[in-house]
Structure formats: structure tokens, C-alpha cells
Design an enzyme around this catalytic site. Structure first.
Site, short mmCIF file in Angstrom:
data_model
loop_
_atom_site.label_atom_id
_atom_site.label_comp_id
_atom_site.label_asym_id
_atom_site.label_seq_id
_atom_site.Cartn_x
_atom_site.Cartn_y
_atom_site.Cartn_z
N ARG A 27 0.85 -1.19 0.00
CA ARG A 27 0.00 0.00 0.00
C ARG A 27 0.89 1.24 0.00
NH1 ARG A 27 -3.74 2.53 4.91
NH2 ARG A 27 -4.76 4.10 3.59
N HIS A 28 0.37 2.32 -0.53
CA HIS A 28 1.10 3.59 -0.47
C HIS A 28 1.36 4.00 0.98
CE1 HIS A 28 -2.59 5.58 0.81
NE2 HIS A 28 -3.22 4.98 -0.19
N LYS A 42 -13.76 -2.08 6.20
CA LYS A 42 -13.00 -2.75 5.15
C LYS A 42 -13.50 -4.17 4.91
CE LYS A 42 -10.61 0.60 3.84
NZ LYS A 42 -10.85 1.15 2.50
#
EC number: 3.1.3.-
Length: 466
Positions: A81-82, A301
Site C-alpha cells: 500500500r502507499h 473494510k
């Protein structure tokens, strides 16, 4: 730069804690580590859900992290992930509006609320911040050091989804990787620096395994929002009542409570380049309330992109089938979100590489992890009661998709085995694999691992997208 910018129109977590407020301050020299990630305020930062900075789960792993002496790594795929970023545009507006309303209506801002008198929202939106950039440089260094018998002589093939924070994260990974190599006296001095090889456009016009957009029914789904709303209605009103008692003249909605809580992690990761200063927003809430907040984000999520959404896991099927192709060095077989033009071209999807690095978003990682069956042991999460991490089979947003989250899929050859073995690490936690016979180190034979990915190989329930 040699980057392929593709413009093809082809389609410490849930456990209960005391109710005292948390207000520690960290020593910035101890806050970050290449190998262990973020180490400050763990009793708090580990409860920030997907807004938690990456921290190593090595101590929570059911299997040892070390590679046995009689084995050597022959293949690594990292999916990341970033790094830490500012809030999205919509969240930026919502957070600023909540703060402005408090400043306008409060007749008093006493004690720990006094900072709000002169507070000015200035974090911006969407993009990486300096701390997030450092996280990805650290990831590049970690990747290099962990697999140095390979990385000293081999560059990873790097792909990124085409949003600025994801693309920049890939660039910072490359920078950290190369810096580590330059500091290694045993590295090949003639090896050129790696680069970001492929950037895949985002949006409904493009097939992209690193960003969801084209499954129409999924994009219209409200399953995740509904689950989050249900739990917010359970825990937020009591917090709003407490805050209103402290802030005369102020009325807070449940969403306002969540907005104020989100300011804690977002501001902490934006104040300094190592997140050593805790935001004053963090002190406004108790440990028990942070446990509830953490569960809210995990719930969101799970029902938005994971096993709680009927179309969540299939969003990760395309990437899972690309992984199969890379593990077996055979063409990709997929009819979901794979970009066939890219994946049929050895220049943009080589099958003979040893090291791969892909960069994406948290939501996509959740779907991919479910498509790989990594959380098949996670039962449907309660929408009314916080469930402990032991009841969720190791799933929690902070454990799964924090800022700079990373999964390593390793293939190793061992002296006693004719066939290579595969294991998966999520944030340094060696995952208990499902669908294949696992040995006492958490590994499956490669062919068994691939065979166990039957959901992905069959295309999941992609037909329900349209």
C-alpha cells in the site's frame, strides 16, 4: 524514465482497555525502524485501523520469520500500500467542517480542548506526506536487505496504479532500494538502478488489477457503508454526549465523532517526518473509545472489500491470477480485471523475473488477500459488538492494511524438497494458508498453493458484476 504509462481503454488491537485518556509523547529517535516500522505510541497507534502506520507483526506470527538454513529464496513478490497521506478530498472537507462548527458554537474550550481556539486545518488532501515518503524508502531498504542474496544482482520489476500517492510510493521504494544497494559493499556496482516499469491508469475505462473500478455492481454496493453506519450508531452517541458536556454550545453527530477521531492519526503522521509528535486530537478520547474506533475501520473494510461483501474478494482475483502466472512462469489466465494487452507483452508483464513489486491502495489489498484465501478463517464480523483479534482469525485493518502495508509472497527451494515451497507474509506475520497442505513453517508446495487458489482460477463470481 522508460515508464510505461498505459492509456489503453481496456476494460494490541480489538482487546478491551481502560477508559483513561491517552496522551503520551514519543522520543523521535525511537519512532521508526526499517525492520520494525513505526514504534511510537503502540497502545494508541495500533488502534488507528487503516490509518495506522505500518508496524511489524513478527511477534504475532504463528510461524517463524527466518528462512531455514537448508532453503534459499528463489522468488519474491511484494504487494504494498502507499505510504501515509493526507485525508481524501471528501474527508478533508468533512473534518474541516466539524472543526469549524465547534469553533463557531462552543462558548468555552477548556483544558485539553483549548488548542481548538486557534486550530487551522492545513493538512491538504490525497497526497503522500514526508512521513509517508520515508515509509516507502524504508520499505525499499527492507526489501533489499531481506533478500540481499538476490537484490545485490537483480532489480525488481515494479508496477504501480496511476494515482499520485501510489506512483510516488513506488518511486520512493525504488529510491530506498537503490540507497541500500549503494551502501552494500557486496553489491554489483555495475547494476543499474531499478525503475517504476509500468504505471496502470485508474478509472472505469481501464482494466487494472491494482485498482478497482470496472465491476459495476460492486462500485454501487453500500454493504460496507451500512455496516459502518450500524456500528457507528452503537458506539458514537455516548462519545458525542461526553464531548458535548465538555463543550457547552456544541452539538455533535455520530459522524462528527468519527471525524474528530480520524484527525488524531492523520495529524500525527503529518506533523513531522517520523511521526514523533502526537496530535492533540488524540487526547480527546479514551483507550476504550480507540478500541471501538479501530473496530469500526476494520468492519468497514471487511464489509466493503473483504469477505463481508459478496463482490469484495472477486476484485482481487485478477491480481491473484497474475501471481499464479509469475509463480509458474506461464501466461495469465483471467477474465476479470486483468489488462490483457499489458499482460500479454513481456515488456510490461515479464514471466521470467525473480523479484516483483506492485503498489496499490488499501481497499485493493483487502480484496486481494481475500481472493488469495488468506483470511478464510475469519467469520462474519459482528456489527454491534467489538470482536477481539483472536476471534477474527488475525484480521484487523491495522494488522492488514496500515499505511505502507506490505505482503511478501516468497518461493523457496529446500534441499529435502523436489518442488519449491511458497509462503505469504502480511506485515511480517507468516500467514496460515488455506486450501493447501501447510507444513510446520507455514509453507505449501507451489503446485498445491496454486491448486488451492480455486476461487481465483475460476474467476470467482465476476459474472455478478454486470
Amino acid at each position: 524514465m522508460g515508464v510505461f504509462v498505459v492509456l489503453l481503454s481496456i476494460a494490541t488491537l480489538f482487546g478491551s482497555t481502560s477508559g483513561t485518556a491517552l496522551g503520551p509523547r514519543g522520543n523521535h529517535s525511537d519512532c521508526t525502524s526499517v525492520d520494525r516500522g513505526y514504534q511510537c505510541f503502540p497502545e494508541l497507534s495500533h488502534k488507528w485501523g487503516l490509518y495506522a502506520p505500518y508496524f511489524s507483526l513478527q511477534d504475532e506470527s504463528p510461524f517463524p520469520l527466518d528462512v531455514p538454513d537448508d532453503c534459499h529464496i528463489t522468488f519474491v513478490q511484494v504487494l504494498a500500500r502507499h505510504g501515509a497521506r493526507s485525508p481524501t478530498d471528501s474527508k478533508t472537507k468533512a473534518y474541516a467542517a466539524t472543526i469549524a462548527a465547534i469553533q463557531k458554537n462552543a462558548t468555552a474550550l477548556p483544558g485539553k480542548y483549548a488548542f481548538l481556539k486557534s486550530y487551522n486545518y492545513s493538512m491538504g488532501s490525497e497526497n503522500l506526506n514526508p512521513f509517508g515518503r520515508n515509509q516507502l524508502q524504508d520499505l525499499g531498504a527492507q526489501f533489499y536487505r531481506r533478500y540481499d542474496t538476490l537484490t545485490r544482482h537483480i532489480n525488481p520489476f515494479v508496477r504501480a496504479a496511476d494515482s499520485s500517492r501510489v506512483h510516488e510510493s513506488a518511486e520512493k521504494f525504488v529510491e530506498g532500494f537503490q540507497n541500500a544497494r549503494q551502501g552494500d559493499p557486496h553489491a554489483n556496482p555495475h547494476q543499474p538502478s531499478p525503475r517504476v516499469d509500468v504505471v496502470i491508469p485508474e478509472g472505469t475505462a481501464y482494466n487494472n488489477t491494482l485498482e478497482h473500478s470496472i465491476c459495476t455492481a460492486f462500485e454501487a454496493s453500500t454493504v460496507g457503508d451500512a455496516a459502518a453506519d450500524n456500528f457507528t450508531a452503537v458506539f458514537a452517541p455516548a462519545i458525542a454526549k461526553r464531548l458535548e458536556a465538555d463543550l457547552p454550545g456544541v452539538q455533535l453527530s455520530a459522524d462528527d465523532v468519527v471525524n474528530l477521531m480520524a484527525m488524531c492519526p492523520f495529524e500525527t503522521v503529518s506533523l513531522t517526518d517520523d511521526a514523533h509528535t502526537l496530535s492533540p486530537f488524540c487526547d480527546l478520547f479514551t483507550a476504550a473509545e480507540w478500541t471501538q474506533y479501530n473496530y469500526l475501520l476494520s468492519l468497514d473494510k471487511y464489509y466493503g472489500y473483504g469477505g463481508g461483501n459478496p463482490l469484495g474478494p472477486v476484485q482481487g482475483v485478477g491480481w491473484a491470477n497474475e501471481l499464479i502466472a509469475r509463480l509458474t512462469r506461464s501466461p495469465v489466465h483471467d477474465h476479470t480485471c486483468v489488462n490483457n494487452t499489458l499482460d500479454a507483452n513481456p515488456a510490461t508483464f515479464p514471466l521470467n523475473a525473480t523479484l516483483y513489486a506492485d503498489f496499490s491502495h488499501d481497499s485493493n489489498l483487502v480484496s486481494i488477500f481475500w481472493a488469495l484465501g488468506l483470511y478464510n478463517g475469519t467469520k462474519p464480523l459482528s456489527q454491534t459488538t467489538v470482536e477481539d483479534i483472536t476471534r477474527t482469525d488475525g484480521y484487523a485493518a491495522a494488522w492488514t492494511v496500515p499505511f505502507a502495508a506490505r505482503a511478501y509472497i516468497e518461493m523457496m527451494q529446500c534441499r529435502a524438497e523436489k518442488q519449491p515451497l511458497v509462503r505469504v507474509l502480511v506485515n511480517d506475520r507468516v500467514m496460515p494458508l488455506h486450501g493447501c497442505a501447510v507444513d510446520n513453517l507455514g509453507r505449501c508446495k507451489r503446485d498445491d498453493f496454486v491448486e488451492g487458489l480455486s476461487f481465483a482460477r475460476a474467476g470467482g463470481n465476476w459474472a455478478e458484476c454486470f
